[in-house]
Each structure stands twice: as C-alpha cells, then as structure tokens.
Design an enzyme around this catalytic site. Structure first.
Site, PDB file in Angstrom:
ATOM      1  N   GLY A 124       0.757  -1.092   0.053  1.00 47.49           N
ATOM      2  CA  GLY A 124       0.026  -0.033  -0.145  1.00 47.49           C
ATOM      3  C   GLY A 124       0.912   1.254  -0.076  1.00 47.49           C
ATOM      4  O   GLY A 124       1.010   1.931   1.049  1.00 47.49           O
ATOM      5  N   LEU A 125       1.394   1.371  -1.185  1.00 44.86           N
ATOM      6  CA  LEU A 125       2.100   2.863  -1.201  1.00 44.86           C
ATOM      7  C   LEU A 125       1.687   4.034  -2.141  1.00 44.86           C
ATOM      8  O   LEU A 125       1.504   5.073  -1.538  1.00 44.86           O
ATOM      9  CB  LEU A 125       3.471   2.375  -2.011  1.00 44.86           C
ATOM     10  CG  LEU A 125       4.448   3.691  -2.061  1.00 44.86           C
ATOM     11  CD1 LEU A 125       4.949   4.281  -0.634  1.00 44.86           C
ATOM     12  CD2 LEU A 125       5.768   3.198  -2.818  1.00 44.86           C
ATOM     13  N   SER A 132       4.464   8.632  -8.869  1.00 49.39           N
ATOM     14  CA  SER A 132       5.985   8.714  -8.784  1.00 49.39           C
ATOM     15  C   SER A 132       6.403   9.445  -7.572  1.00 49.39           C
ATOM     16  O   SER A 132       7.490   9.311  -7.201  1.00 49.39           O
ATOM     17  CB  SER A 132       6.209   9.494 -10.178  1.00 49.39           C
ATOM     18  OG  SER A 132       5.901   8.688 -11.359  1.00 49.39           O
ATOM     19  N   THR A 158      -2.209  -3.947  -6.277  1.00 50.64           N
ATOM     20  CA  THR A 158      -2.098  -5.017  -6.811  1.00 50.64           C
ATOM     21  C   THR A 158      -2.540  -6.163  -5.614  1.00 50.64           C
ATOM     22  O   THR A 158      -1.959  -6.038  -4.436  1.00 50.64           O
ATOM     23  CB  THR A 158      -1.048  -5.653  -7.314  1.00 50.64           C
ATOM     24  OG1 THR A 158      -0.728  -4.941  -8.421  1.00 50.64           O
ATOM     25  CG2 THR A 158      -1.011  -7.077  -7.793  1.00 50.64           C
ATOM     26  N   ARG A 267       0.835 -20.169 -40.682  1.00 56.45           N
ATOM     27  CA  ARG A 267       0.014 -19.547 -41.644  1.00 56.45           C
ATOM     28  C   ARG A 267       0.650 -19.150 -42.971  1.00 56.45           C
ATOM     29  O   ARG A 267       1.754 -18.956 -43.099  1.00 56.45           O
ATOM     30  CB  ARG A 267      -0.157 -17.948 -40.699  1.00 56.45           C
ATOM     31  CG  ARG A 267      -0.873 -16.825 -41.761  1.00 56.45           C
ATOM     32  CD  ARG A 267      -2.340 -17.050 -41.702  1.00 56.45           C
ATOM     33  NE  ARG A 267      -2.929 -16.028 -42.408  1.00 56.45           N
ATOM     34  CZ  ARG A 267      -4.254 -15.833 -42.950  1.00 56.45           C
ATOM     35  NH1 ARG A 267      -4.986 -17.051 -42.909  1.00 56.45           N
ATOM     36  NH2 ARG A 267      -4.630 -14.748 -43.297  1.00 56.45           N
ATOM     37  N   GLN A 335       1.734  -7.839 -35.132  1.00 58.10           N
ATOM     38  CA  GLN A 335       2.227  -7.671 -36.748  1.00 58.10           C
ATOM     39  C   GLN A 335       2.129  -8.946 -37.350  1.00 58.10           C
ATOM     40  O   GLN A 335       1.617  -8.854 -38.321  1.00 58.10           O
ATOM     41  CB  GLN A 335       3.000  -6.713 -36.896  1.00 58.10           C
ATOM     42  CG  GLN A 335       3.123  -6.091 -38.161  1.00 58.10           C
ATOM     43  CD  GLN A 335       1.988  -4.791 -38.318  1.00 58.10           C
ATOM     44  OE1 GLN A 335       1.598  -4.408 -37.294  1.00 58.10           O
ATOM     45  NE2 GLN A 335       1.782  -4.547 -39.540  1.00 58.10           N
ATOM     46  N   GLY A 338      -1.098 -10.341 -37.814  1.00 60.57           N
ATOM     47  CA  GLY A 338      -2.198  -9.647 -38.691  1.00 60.57           C
ATOM     48  C   GLY A 338      -3.485  -9.344 -38.131  1.00 60.57           C
ATOM     49  O   GLY A 338      -3.505  -9.183 -36.989  1.00 60.57           O
ATOM     50  N   GLY A 339      -4.482  -9.610 -38.883  1.00 58.57           N
ATOM     51  CA  GLY A 339      -5.750  -9.363 -38.322  1.00 58.57           C
ATOM     52  C   GLY A 339      -6.233 -10.104 -37.339  1.00 58.57           C
ATOM     53  O   GLY A 339      -7.021  -9.932 -36.243  1.00 58.57           O
ATOM     54  N   GLU A 362       5.527   0.540 -10.518  1.00 65.53           N
ATOM     55  CA  GLU A 362       7.007   0.290 -10.155  1.00 65.53           C
ATOM     56  C   GLU A 362       8.000   0.937 -10.472  1.00 65.53           C
ATOM     57  O   GLU A 362       9.374   0.687 -10.787  1.00 65.53           O
ATOM     58  CB  GLU A 362       7.506  -1.138  -9.866  1.00 65.53           C
ATOM     59  CG  GLU A 362       6.574  -1.996  -8.892  1.00 65.53           C
ATOM     60  CD  GLU A 362       7.162  -3.323  -8.583  1.00 65.53           C
ATOM     61  OE1 GLU A 362       8.384  -3.392  -8.323  1.00 65.53           O
ATOM     62  OE2 GLU A 362       6.424  -4.230  -8.210  1.00 65.53           O
TER      63      GLU A 362
END
Length: 382
Positions: A124-125, A132, A158, A267, A335, A338-339, A362
């Site tokens: 817990g920071l 920052s 987290t 592919r 990339q 692709g799709g 962090e």
C-alpha cells in the site's frame, strides 16, 4: 539464449514452466475476459514453494537464490502476467520486506502463512494523488495511546481485494520521505474498505483495488522497521521488485516469440508459410534480440543481489529496458498475426495489453531514466 544454470535452478525453471503450461496458459484468456483469476491458484503457488523463494526455511520459505526467483517469475509471466503479479507483490514486496525489516514476532506471525499461500499480501504505497512522487504521500498515522490511527486512501493496489495483510505506508512525522513509516495492517481491520478496480486495459485478471482507511487503529508493534524509515522500507522493496517486473516482462516477450514463430510457421500467404517472407523474419528476429537482452540485464541484477553487491541502478536499467522491450515484442507479434492478432482468440492482443502497464508501475520509464541519469552524473533532476 541458453546460459548454464545449476542443476537446482534448471529444475526450478522446469517446474515453473510445467506449472504455467498446465495451470495458467489454458485459463489465461478466460480469466482475462472474466476480469478475475481463479483464487485457487494462490494455494497451488504456495504448495510448490513459489511464494517462499529466497525466504529462510525457518519461516516456511523454500530458500533458493534470486536467479531462481527470476526464472519462476519469467515462466509465470509467460503464462499470464496477472498470476506473476500475485507472486511479485505478495512475496517480492511484502514477504521479503517482512523478512528483512520485521521483528521476530512479525516474521513468525506472517511469513509461514504468506509462503504457504494461506495468506496473501499487498503493498500500500501509491495514492490517488501520489504515484511517482511517493515521498509526498498524504495518508496519516497518528499516535494514540498504545497504537496508531491511520486515515487516508491508496490506489492501484495489486492483490488489494485478496490480501490478508497490507504493507501500508503512512505519514507519522513531517513532510518528505523522512516522515513516512511502514505498518503491517490486517486487511480485516475495522475501518478499512476495499474496492476492486475494473475496466483495466491489461492485467485484467489481477485483483487491483482502491483502499480507504477511515480511522483504522493498529497497535504500535504493527510498525515495520523504525519510525520514520518507511520510505527506506518501500525503496528497498522496490529495488528488488523492479527485478521481478523485469523478469515478468521477459516472460511476456518470450511468450510473444513463441506465439509469433509458431503462427508464422503455420499461416500461409502467397502459397508459402509467412515465415518464408523476409520482413516477417525481421520482426521475429527483433523479438528474439529483445528477449535475450532483457533476460541478460535481469539476470545481472539477480547475480549482483546474490553476491551482495549494489544493484539499484542495474535494477532500474533492467526494468526500463525489459518493460519497453515487452511492448515492442508484443507489437511485433501482433503484426505477425495480422488481423487475427486483433481478436482475443489469439494471444497477441492480450500480450500487448499486459505489456503496456509494465512501463508504468514500480517506476515509470521516465522515472527510471532519471534514476539512471542521477547515478551516472551525480546530479538529481527531481
């Protein structure tokens, strides 16, 4: 890259890889869609010793060195960074801080439970207004009789809704880092409420939370380390924690490499596998180079820690490079797909979303550049 590991390190890596392939990879996409990892994973991590790495056996830990810890963190990150985060925070930030700074009573109370996976910790920071600029946090702990009363809020925590103990940082004195102290706050303490953060870009399966503390009372012996030394507790935890994040980024990058090479071999376009095309090979080669470089920088940090050498700057270098490399690798992998990379039936999109946050927490990439610059020049720019 295949540097020689010890027999024990190789066995730990193989165990972690097998665990990730059996217990994490088949579920990662579903956990991402559901915005929640199966909590049963925590006990499984504990039973294999992954939550006790580098912690002494007298407190339930599994021992081992920091390179073994990196190997496990990398494999978990390859499987799902949301799971990697559970270990990095509960063990890397919380349990290791208790082992280093805690009293005998604090170690006995928390370490056996944390290392076994019977309890989980959060750090817990960060606050809504201080990320920052952590030295200027506003959560306050006021001395009241034989204890402290803590009021404030924390953000982007987290494990926040899963945690049994919060390693909480609060202001006990004046302004700046010298006024900050650390406390071990039971998560069921009256006045502590937790709200899970949903709708995240990546790490969607991870339990990320906002914590609100409304006059939470803790005894004086809940303080971890000396009064006014909380910032030192936090920074010592984060210096090693950045190595863990870097190792997790190596895992993401390795997952990108495996996914891209596998897909490129299957592919076909223009009558041949796309791996035959030069520019596809270029992208795969770029991924491979980033994986090796990030891994070597991360392993250097582990080696320095294990040899008792200074490592803070090298940890910043590893975290900066590995986090930015993970984003590049994920972009290249998408990339190659692709799709098909744009739909969550395939892993590339999730890898990119998970990689992107690594440049933020962090220590942002910009903060790490300033830390590295300060180390090189002797002049602080912030």
């Amino acid at each position: 890259m295949d540097l020689e590991l010890s027999e024990e390190q190789a066995a730990v890596k193989a165990l972690a890889r097998d665990f990730a392939d059996r217990e994490i990879v088949p579920h990662a996409a579903a956990w991402d869609r559901a915005e929640g990892v199966d909590r049963g994973i925590v006990k499984k991590l504990g039973s294999l010793g992954f939550l006790g790495l580098t912690i002494g056996e007298e407190y339930g830990g599994s021992g081992g060195d920091h390179l073994a810890y990196c190997l496990v963190t990398e494999e978990l990150g390859r499987g799902d960074s949301a799971v990697r985060g559970i270990v990095s925070v509960s063990l890397g930030l919380v349990a290791k801080s208790i082992a280093h700074w805690g009293s005998g009573a604090q170690k006995r109370a928390w370490l056996p439970r944390l290392t076994a996976g019977d309890a989980i910790g959060c750090f817990g920071l960060t606050e809504p207004g201080t990320g920052s600029d952590a030295a200027n946090l506003t959560t306050r702990a006021v001395r009241d009789g034989d204890g402290y009363v803590i009021t404030g809020s924390k953000m982007f925590i987290t494990n926040g809704t899963w945690a049994d103990v919060v390693l909480l940082f609060a202001r006990t004195g004046g302004e700046g880092h010298r006024g900050v102290s650390a406390f071990l706050v039971p998560a069921d303490a009256p006045g502590l409420t937790r709200r899970e953060v949903h709708g995240k870009l990546g790490l969607r399966g991870q339990a990320t939370a906002e914590l609100v503390l409304d006059a939470v009372r803790v005894p004086a012996d809940a303080m971890l380390g000396p009064e006014g030394k909380g910032f030192s507790v936090a920074m010592s935890a984060l210096a090693k924690g950045r190595m863990s994040v870097a190792a997790g980024c190596v895992g993401i990058a390795q997952a990108c490499l495996e996914a891209a090479t596998g897909y490129a071999g299957q592919r076909e376009q223009f009558g041949v596998p796309i791996a035959r095309h030069q520019l596809v090979q270029e992208m795969i080669a770029d991924i491979a180079v980033d994986v090796d470089a990030a891994r070597l920088l991360t392993w250097r940090v582990a080696d320095l820690i294990d040899r008792g050498r200074p490592f803070a700057t090298e940890s910043s270098v590893a975290k900066l490079y590995a986090s930015e490399a993970a984003v590049r690798c994920a972009n290249n992998a998408l990339q190659v797909f692709g799709g098909y990379g744009y739909i969550d039936e395939y892993p590339a999109g999730k890898l990119l979303r998970d990689a992107r946050v690594m440049t933020l927490y962090e220590g942002t990439s910009q903060i790490h550049k300033l830390l590295i610059g300060r180390a090189l020049t002797g002049i602080s720019a912030f």
